[in-house]
Design a protein around this motif. Structure first.
Motif, PDB file in Angstrom:
ATOM      1  N   SER A 107      10.419  14.374   2.287  1.00 39.70           N
ATOM      2  CA  SER A 107      10.554  12.970   1.911  1.00 39.70           C
ATOM      3  C   SER A 107       9.566  12.073   2.646  1.00 39.70           C
ATOM      4  CB  SER A 107      11.980  12.500   2.174  1.00 39.70           C
ATOM      5  OG  SER A 107      12.810  12.850   1.098  1.00 39.70           O
ATOM      6  N   ASP A 108       8.814  12.650   3.562  1.00 38.36           N
ATOM      7  CA  ASP A 108       7.865  11.784   4.256  1.00 38.36           C
ATOM      8  C   ASP A 108       6.671  11.526   3.339  1.00 38.36           C
ATOM      9  OD1 ASP A 108       7.807  10.236   6.429  1.00 38.36           O
ATOM     10  OD2 ASP A 108       7.425  11.829   7.878  1.00 38.36           O
ATOM     11  N   CYS A 109       6.471  10.318   3.043  1.00 40.58           N
ATOM     12  CA  CYS A 109       5.819   9.827   1.826  1.00 40.58           C
ATOM     13  C   CYS A 109       4.503  10.507   1.439  1.00 40.58           C
ATOM     14  CB  CYS A 109       5.616   8.319   1.967  1.00 40.58           C
ATOM     15  SG  CYS A 109       5.960   7.397   0.456  1.00 40.58           S
ATOM     16  N   CYS A 110       4.475  11.021   0.226  1.00 44.08           N
ATOM     17  CA  CYS A 110       3.288  11.494  -0.481  1.00 44.08           C
ATOM     18  C   CYS A 110       2.286  12.240   0.388  1.00 44.08           C
ATOM     19  CB  CYS A 110       2.605  10.311  -1.138  1.00 44.08           C
ATOM     20  SG  CYS A 110       3.761   9.357  -2.130  1.00 44.08           S
TER      21      CYS A 110
ATOM     22  N   GLY B  76      -4.344   5.523  -5.077  1.00 43.02           N
ATOM     23  CA  GLY B  76      -5.257   5.136  -6.146  1.00 43.02           C
ATOM     24  C   GLY B  76      -4.745   3.899  -6.848  1.00 43.02           C
ATOM     25  N   THR B  77      -4.596   4.002  -8.152  1.00 41.04           N
ATOM     26  CA  THR B  77      -4.128   2.853  -8.932  1.00 41.04           C
ATOM     27  C   THR B  77      -2.637   2.611  -8.756  1.00 41.04           C
ATOM     28  OG1 THR B  77      -5.533   3.898 -10.591  1.00 41.04           O
ATOM     29  CG2 THR B  77      -4.597   1.762 -11.150  1.00 41.04           C
ATOM     30  N   SER B  78      -1.906   3.664  -8.502  1.00 40.93           N
ATOM     31  CA  SER B  78      -0.453   3.521  -8.445  1.00 40.93           C
ATOM     32  C   SER B  78       0.053   3.512  -7.000  1.00 40.93           C
ATOM     33  CB  SER B  78       0.203   4.643  -9.229  1.00 40.93           C
ATOM     34  OG  SER B  78      -0.196   5.891  -8.741  1.00 40.93           O
ATOM     35  N   VAL B  79       1.331   3.209  -6.860  1.00 41.02           N
ATOM     36  CA  VAL B  79       1.963   3.205  -5.545  1.00 41.02           C
ATOM     37  C   VAL B  79       3.024   4.292  -5.506  1.00 41.02           C
ATOM     38  CG1 VAL B  79       3.340   1.876  -3.913  1.00 41.02           C
ATOM     39  CG2 VAL B  79       1.535   0.754  -5.209  1.00 41.02           C
ATOM     40  N   CYS B  80       3.041   5.004  -4.435  1.00 39.37           N
ATOM     41  CA  CYS B  80       3.973   6.117  -4.284  1.00 39.37           C
ATOM     42  C   CYS B  80       5.137   5.714  -3.394  1.00 39.37           C
ATOM     43  CB  CYS B  80       3.225   7.306  -3.679  1.00 39.37           C
ATOM     44  SG  CYS B  80       4.284   8.681  -3.304  1.00 39.37           S
ATOM     45  N   TYR B  81       6.317   5.729  -3.962  1.00 41.98           N
ATOM     46  CA  TYR B  81       7.507   5.333  -3.206  1.00 41.98           C
ATOM     47  C   TYR B  81       8.328   6.542  -2.799  1.00 41.98           C
ATOM     48  CZ  TYR B  81       6.859   0.403  -4.143  1.00 41.98           C
ATOM     49  OH  TYR B  81       6.379  -0.865  -4.171  1.00 41.98           O
ATOM     50  N   CYS B  82       8.998   6.407  -1.672  1.00 41.10           N
ATOM     51  CA  CYS B  82       9.925   7.454  -1.246  1.00 41.10           C
ATOM     52  C   CYS B  82      10.916   6.904  -0.231  1.00 41.10           C
ATOM     53  CB  CYS B  82       9.162   8.614  -0.637  1.00 41.10           C
ATOM     54  SG  CYS B  82       8.319   8.164   0.877  1.00 41.10           S
ATOM     55  N   ILE B  83      11.942   7.701   0.008  1.00 41.01           N
ATOM     56  CA  ILE B  83      12.944   7.336   1.006  1.00 41.01           C
ATOM     57  C   ILE B  83      12.317   7.387   2.399  1.00 41.01           C
ATOM     58  CG2 ILE B  83      15.145   8.042   2.033  1.00 41.01           C
ATOM     59  CD1 ILE B  83      15.605   7.206  -0.766  1.00 41.01           C
ATOM     60  N   ASN B  84      12.698   6.446   3.253  1.00 42.85           N
ATOM     61  CA  ASN B  84      12.356   6.530   4.669  1.00 42.85           C
ATOM     62  C   ASN B  84      13.512   7.253   5.368  1.00 42.85           C
ATOM     63  OD1 ASN B  84      12.199   6.033   7.464  1.00 42.85           O
ATOM     64  ND2 ASN B  84      10.944   4.237   7.115  1.00 42.85           N
ATOM     65  N   PRO B  85      13.300   8.529   5.720  1.00 41.94           N
ATOM     66  CA  PRO B  85      14.413   9.350   6.228  1.00 41.94           C
ATOM     67  C   PRO B  85      15.069   8.764   7.468  1.00 41.94           C
ATOM     68  CG  PRO B  85      12.443  10.677   5.833  1.00 41.94           C
ATOM     69  CD  PRO B  85      12.021   9.257   5.748  1.00 41.94           C
TER      70      PRO B  85
END
Lengths: 110, 110
Positions: A107-110, B76-85
DNA sequence: GTATTATATCGCAATATTACGATTAAGTAT
DNA sequence: ATACTTAATCGTAATATTGCGATATAATAC
């Protein structure tokens, strides 16, 4: 707008959100903490405890009652409030299900 | 009014309420569930997944970012989201502390 | 350069929430 | 019955939230 599009989401998602909403005010957290701590069911005391007007406290109690986590029974002139243990446990369980562990590495981002 | 009197309450009470507020919308629950399940960090997909407009999703993501439970990195063009553990675990811990067991017998009302 | 793609932000409208004074309702005491 | 106490409800004002179209911003593609 101001109204959530509840029909777009699952029952569970709406349930969790509704529960969270009930907890989304410090006064209601304070009320619940007081009830859990004191165990004894008190009502007018809350007006003194928190520094809010009687009408405001009554409104917050109503919301907690609506959601079921608190129950009140009439005791003469006053009303006795307390935690509903059954619903309290349901809340606890639902949040535990929601807050299942996330995989820290993946889960550590991308 | 419409503004909470945060100064009347403890830091902890305000913290719990703020956390609950972040979870107090089915769309945000859905976003978090999606991120936990897929693990992989996606963003534009959410617009298709939930049936909400791009601007609305962006707003919900912003709220989740503000509270820290979600983080986003530009890809790049997009943003990558994820949980902050880390924050996720803090949430979990705070709710567990709050939802300590109530005494079932003594709490059965008055 | 222009076009395309992806996301954020602005501005606005509709609705919800928070708070409180004033009033009502309902029980108790005298 | 009248007075008192306690809590709920009404009405209202201030602020917040939700949602979206339109517009910006920023990176890539041609």
């Amino acid at each position: 707008m101001g109204a959530s599009k509840t029909d777009l989401f699952t029952q569970e998602q709406n349930d969790i959100a509704a529960m969270a909403k009930a907890l989304a005010h410090p006064a209601r957290i304070a009320i619940l903490q007081y009830l859990v701590e004191k165990n004894v069911c008190i009502t007018g005391t809350l007006v003194e405890e928190l520094g809010l007007a009687q009408a405001t406290i009554s409104q917050h109690l109503k919301e907690l009652k609506t959601v079921g986590i608190v129950q009140g029974t009439i005791e003469g002139t006053s009303v006795c409030y307390c935690i509903n243990p059954k619903v309290w446990k349901q809340y606890k369980a639902l949040f535990n299900t929601f807050f299942k562990d996330v995989n820290p590495t993946s889960s550590d981002c991308c």
